[in-house]
Write an enzyme that holds these catalytic residues in place. Structure first.
Site, PDB file in Angstrom:
ATOM      1  N   ALA A  43       0.815  -1.244   0.000  1.00 19.00           N
ATOM      2  CA  ALA A  43       0.000   0.000   0.000  1.00 19.00           C
ATOM      3  C   ALA A  43       0.832   1.269   0.000  1.00 19.00           C
ATOM      4  CB  ALA A  43      -0.994   0.021   1.152  1.00 19.00           C
ATOM      5  N   ARG A  74       2.711 -14.977  -8.302  1.00 15.99           N
ATOM      6  CA  ARG A  74       2.204 -15.681  -7.105  1.00 15.99           C
ATOM      7  C   ARG A  74       0.777 -16.169  -7.350  1.00 15.99           C
ATOM      8  NH1 ARG A  74      -1.113 -13.177  -3.864  1.00 15.99           N
ATOM      9  NH2 ARG A  74      -0.205 -11.096  -3.998  1.00 15.99           N
ATOM     10  N   THR A 126       7.346  -6.294  -2.945  1.00 22.64           N
ATOM     11  CA  THR A 126       7.753  -5.591  -1.719  1.00 22.64           C
ATOM     12  C   THR A 126       9.274  -5.628  -1.536  1.00 22.64           C
ATOM     13  OG1 THR A 126       7.248  -7.605  -0.575  1.00 22.64           O
ATOM     14  CG2 THR A 126       5.651  -5.833  -0.367  1.00 22.64           C
ATOM     15  N   ARG A 247     -11.743  20.880 -25.360  1.00 20.45           N
ATOM     16  CA  ARG A 247     -11.387  21.587 -26.589  1.00 20.45           C
ATOM     17  C   ARG A 247     -11.980  22.989 -26.496  1.00 20.45           C
ATOM     18  NH1 ARG A 247     -13.013  18.030 -31.699  1.00 20.45           N
ATOM     19  NH2 ARG A 247     -12.153  19.812 -32.822  1.00 20.45           N
ATOM     20  N   HIS A 248     -11.535  23.876 -27.349  1.00 23.59           N
ATOM     21  CA  HIS A 248     -12.161  25.193 -27.433  1.00 23.59           C
ATOM     22  C   HIS A 248     -13.599  25.015 -27.924  1.00 23.59           C
ATOM     23  CE1 HIS A 248     -11.668  24.560 -31.707  1.00 23.59           C
ATOM     24  NE2 HIS A 248     -10.433  24.151 -31.423  1.00 23.59           N
ATOM     25  N   ASN A 254     -14.005  25.583 -37.512  1.00 25.38           N
ATOM     26  CA  ASN A 254     -14.739  24.323 -37.317  1.00 25.38           C
ATOM     27  C   ASN A 254     -16.018  24.333 -38.140  1.00 25.38           C
ATOM     28  OD1 ASN A 254     -14.001  24.234 -33.767  1.00 25.38           O
ATOM     29  ND2 ASN A 254     -13.029  23.073 -35.399  1.00 25.38           N
ATOM     30  N   ARG A 313      -8.894  30.887 -30.291  1.00 27.06           N
ATOM     31  CA  ARG A 313     -10.115  30.138 -29.977  1.00 27.06           C
ATOM     32  C   ARG A 313     -10.098  29.552 -28.558  1.00 27.06           C
ATOM     33  NH1 ARG A 313      -7.067  27.747 -34.020  1.00 27.06           N
ATOM     34  NH2 ARG A 313      -6.732  25.472 -34.095  1.00 27.06           N
ATOM     35  N   GLU A 351      -2.368  23.817 -31.340  1.00 26.66           N
ATOM     36  CA  GLU A 351      -2.764  22.644 -32.136  1.00 26.66           C
ATOM     37  C   GLU A 351      -1.646  22.197 -33.078  1.00 26.66           C
ATOM     38  OE1 GLU A 351      -4.030  20.036 -32.344  1.00 26.66           O
ATOM     39  OE2 GLU A 351      -6.062  20.083 -33.161  1.00 26.66           O
ATOM     40  N   ARG A 376      -1.108  10.375 -45.053  1.00 28.25           N
ATOM     41  CA  ARG A 376      -1.579  10.605 -43.679  1.00 28.25           C
ATOM     42  C   ARG A 376      -2.549   9.502 -43.255  1.00 28.25           C
ATOM     43  NH1 ARG A 376      -4.810  14.335 -40.132  1.00 28.25           N
ATOM     44  NH2 ARG A 376      -3.299  14.781 -38.493  1.00 28.25           N
ATOM     45  N   HIS A 417      -6.827  21.722 -27.855  1.00 30.87           N
ATOM     46  CA  HIS A 417      -7.281  21.338 -29.190  1.00 30.87           C
ATOM     47  C   HIS A 417      -7.389  19.815 -29.312  1.00 30.87           C
ATOM     48  CE1 HIS A 417      -6.329  25.485 -30.469  1.00 30.87           C
ATOM     49  NE2 HIS A 417      -5.398  25.369 -29.540  1.00 30.87           N
ATOM     50  N   GLN A 418      -8.056  19.411 -30.397  1.00 30.14           N
ATOM     51  CA  GLN A 418      -8.299  17.984 -30.614  1.00 30.14           C
ATOM     52  C   GLN A 418      -7.011  17.153 -30.597  1.00 30.14           C
ATOM     53  OE1 GLN A 418     -11.327  15.697 -33.174  1.00 30.14           O
ATOM     54  NE2 GLN A 418     -10.038  16.774 -34.638  1.00 30.14           N
TER      55      GLN A 418
HETATM   56  O1  F6P Z   1     -10.536  20.074 -36.974  1.00 28.77           O
HETATM   57  C1  F6P Z   1     -10.050  20.619 -35.796  1.00 28.77           C
HETATM   58  C2  F6P Z   1      -8.581  20.319 -35.570  1.00 28.77           C
HETATM   59  O2  F6P Z   1      -8.236  20.791 -34.277  1.00 28.77           O
HETATM   60  C3  F6P Z   1      -7.626  20.902 -36.621  1.00 28.77           C
HETATM   61  O3  F6P Z   1      -7.245  22.221 -36.381  1.00 28.77           O
HETATM   62  C4  F6P Z   1      -6.479  19.936 -36.565  1.00 28.77           C
HETATM   63  O4  F6P Z   1      -5.651  19.983 -37.716  1.00 28.77           O
HETATM   64  C5  F6P Z   1      -7.210  18.636 -36.444  1.00 28.77           C
HETATM   65  O5  F6P Z   1      -8.328  18.883 -35.618  1.00 28.77           O
HETATM   66  C6  F6P Z   1      -6.405  17.527 -35.807  1.00 28.77           C
HETATM   67  O6  F6P Z   1      -7.121  16.330 -35.994  1.00 28.77           O
HETATM   68  P1  F6P Z   1      -6.618  15.246 -37.083  1.00 28.77           P
HETATM   69  O7  F6P Z   1      -5.236  14.918 -36.631  1.00 28.77           O
HETATM   70  O8  F6P Z   1      -7.583  14.111 -36.934  1.00 28.77           O
HETATM   71  O9  F6P Z   1      -6.628  15.866 -38.435  1.00 28.77           O
END
Ligand code: F6P
Length: 507
Positions: A43, A74, A126, A247-248, A254, A313, A351, A376, A417-418
């Site tokens: 603990a 164990r 331990t 996120r914002h 967006n 944002r 971001e 990508r 951000h995302q």
């Molecule tokens: O769409 C919003 C956002 O924050 C973009 O500015 C950024 O490029 C993207 O998301 C990141 O997400 P992904 O990596 O899935 O493109």
């Protein structure tokens, strides 16, 4: 020399978008191979510390790191639910069985360490006296690895009690057993160690001691990786705490499906910002305490922090959060004048930068840069936008942020951000880096994370529903989590709380 002569200042690694990072695994020499022997009474948070070290090394330094938990061996060898006297050190039969589990773990640890390339193995147990630790060192002698003993000492009753309740009574050893009986048995098990336990000292060789998360002793620890571990554990604390990822609010970009940029918020984004301000006051800056006189639960204000990125944002999303000046007493009785939610704009939270694709929609990227788009899709983690960043690049700049989160005791509301939150979430939830770019981090939702020994407890608060927005602009082709395993895992930790917009939020 012609005027367009422009030699490349450094060698560009394989392929245009390869990741030339010192994310360090590849840069470390074999001599950095490291074995950490955990040590401490039951603990005292050993497993929690071990898990966090391993996660940090693998996520940020790309070092294969693995825990060998003697308790697991164990349980495999002798069954999960053993009586407290199995841990009686005067019982020779049981001692032999426990040594057998330790040796099996050591055997696997050695096999792991013998593999090529730098790696870190942790023996989690331990390891409570000098003779056991000497036996372990002896067994590992033939390997060319650094060995560091890491002792965790906790002698504060309230911390021990919370560790026992939150962690130990939930382990497989006590599955299905009544809480009171489990607690009694666990206390007896701990007592079995009291007479025989010997603290780590110089006889144990290189070591780190963490005493109540306040005092640190570092003895004879050398080498790049070992020092990284020292730095990490000195920043780590295991006290119960929460932090919040948001996120914002919806941005102008967006709304039209463009990525990146530095646009401001839409009307819906501003509405989210107002609701987030209430949430900050009513949840982030509140804690429940039990009134000593009446025994009733009541809420009290607690000191809270606010971080944003440097982009418009996120700052606009935080703009309605009140920054009051208050006075608090820390646990060491020091009084502090504190500004609630004094905003800190951090460039590291900006971001992922999409370079030449910044300001385009995914559809436009597909049309203008079809090859880039396809690449990508193939490998989202390491793909780097031309003149921009990859998720791997962003990982590097988040190491400092993570260290600050680990160190901070007050709740933090992080408005970012995302892409940023995907990485922070993956790190704290113990997900492999490869899964990070696919984690779902929706708009209008606050994710509360509460670290535990194995990951985090998670709660999601939806502050604004999709129906309340015109369009959320998330037309990205591959945002969802593709792996069922990941979804199951997230679900098992997730409780979602939707806020009914018709009723004013009362959290
Ligand atoms: O769409 C919003 C956002 O924050 C973009 O500015 C950024 O490029 C993207 O998301 C990141 O997400 P992904 O990596 O899935 O493109």
């Amino acid at each position: 020399m012609s005027s367009d002569y422009n030699p490349t200042p450094h060698v560009i690694p394989e392929g245009e978008n390869a990741t030339p990072l010192g994310v360090v695994g590849g840069d470390c020499t074999e001599s950095e191979k490291l074995i950490i022997i955990m040590c401490g009474l039951p603990a005292t948070g050993k497993t929690h510390i071990a898990n966090r070290i391993v996660r940090y090394l693998s996520f940020f330094l790309d070092i294969p790191a693995k825990i060998f938990n003697v308790g697991d061996y164990r349980r495999k060898l002798h069954g999960a639910q053993l009586p407290a006297n199995f841990f009686d050190h005067s019982n020779e039969e049981f001692m032999a069985k426990r040594l057998q589990a330790c040796d099996m773990a050591l055997h696997d640890l050695i096999d792991f360490m013998k593999q090529d390339g730098v790696r870190v193995g942790v023996l989690d147990s331990t390891n409570s006296n000098h003779s056991r630790r000497a036996h372990i060192r002896d067994t590992l002698k033939s390997l060319e690895c650094k060995v560091v003993v890491l002792e965790s000492i906790i002698d504060k009753e309230d911390v021990l009690e919370s560790n026992i309740r939150n962690i130990h009574l939930n382990t497989p050893d006590y599955k299905g057993i009544d809480a009171a009986a489990a607690l009694k048995d666990f206390q007896k098990r701990r007592e079995n160690y009291f007479d025989v336990y010997e603290h780590v000292d110089n006889k144990d060789g290189s070591h780190i001691k963490i005493i109540n998360n306040e005092t640190f002793v570092v003895y004879n620890v050398r080498g790049y990786l070992s020092q990284k571990v020292v730095h990490f554990v000195m920043n780590l604390h295991l006290l119960p705490r929460e932090f919040y990822l948001s996120r914002h609010g919806q941005s102008e970009y967006n709304l039209v499906g463009k990525i990146g940029g530095d646009s401001g918020l839409t009307e819906a984004g501003l509405e989210y910002a107002r609701r987030l301000a209430d949430f900050a006051k009513d949840v982030v800056a509140k804690k429940l305490v039990v009134d000593e006189v009446t025994g009733e639960e009541k809420s009290e204000v607690r000191p809270a922090r606010l971080w944003t990125s440097t982009l418009r944002r996120t700052k606009e999303t935080a703009q309605f959060i009140k920054q009051e000046s208050v006075t608090f007493k820390w646990d060491n009785n020091d009084e502090v004048k504190w500004i609630q939610f004094r905003g800190r704009a951090r460039r590291n939270l900006d971001e992922l930068y999409a370079g030449v694709c910044d300001g385009l929609t995914y559809q436009e990227i597909k049309e203008r840069f079809p090859e880039e788009f396809a690449r990508r899709q193939e490998d989202k983690l390491t793909y780097r936008y031309p003149r921009g960043e990859s998720y791997m690049d962003v990982t590097l700049r988040l190491e400092q942020i993570v260290m600050d989160i680990e160190r901070t005791r007050e709740p933090i509301l992080i408005v970012a951000h995302q892409g940023i939150h995907r990485l922070l979430y993956a790190y704290f939830m113990g997900l492999p880096r490869e899964q990070a770019p696919f984690v779902s981090i929706p708009l209008n939702t606050v994710i509360e994370l509460r670290p535990n020994a194995y990951g985090c407890d998670e709660k999601r608060y939806v502050l604004l529903s999709k129906e309340e927005m015109l369009k959320d602009g998330q037309d990205e082709p591959i945002t969802s989590m593709p792996m069922q395993e990941l979804a199951d895992r997230a679900n098992s930790h997730t409780r979602s709380t939707s806020i009914d917009p018709m009723n004013p939020p009362s959290f």
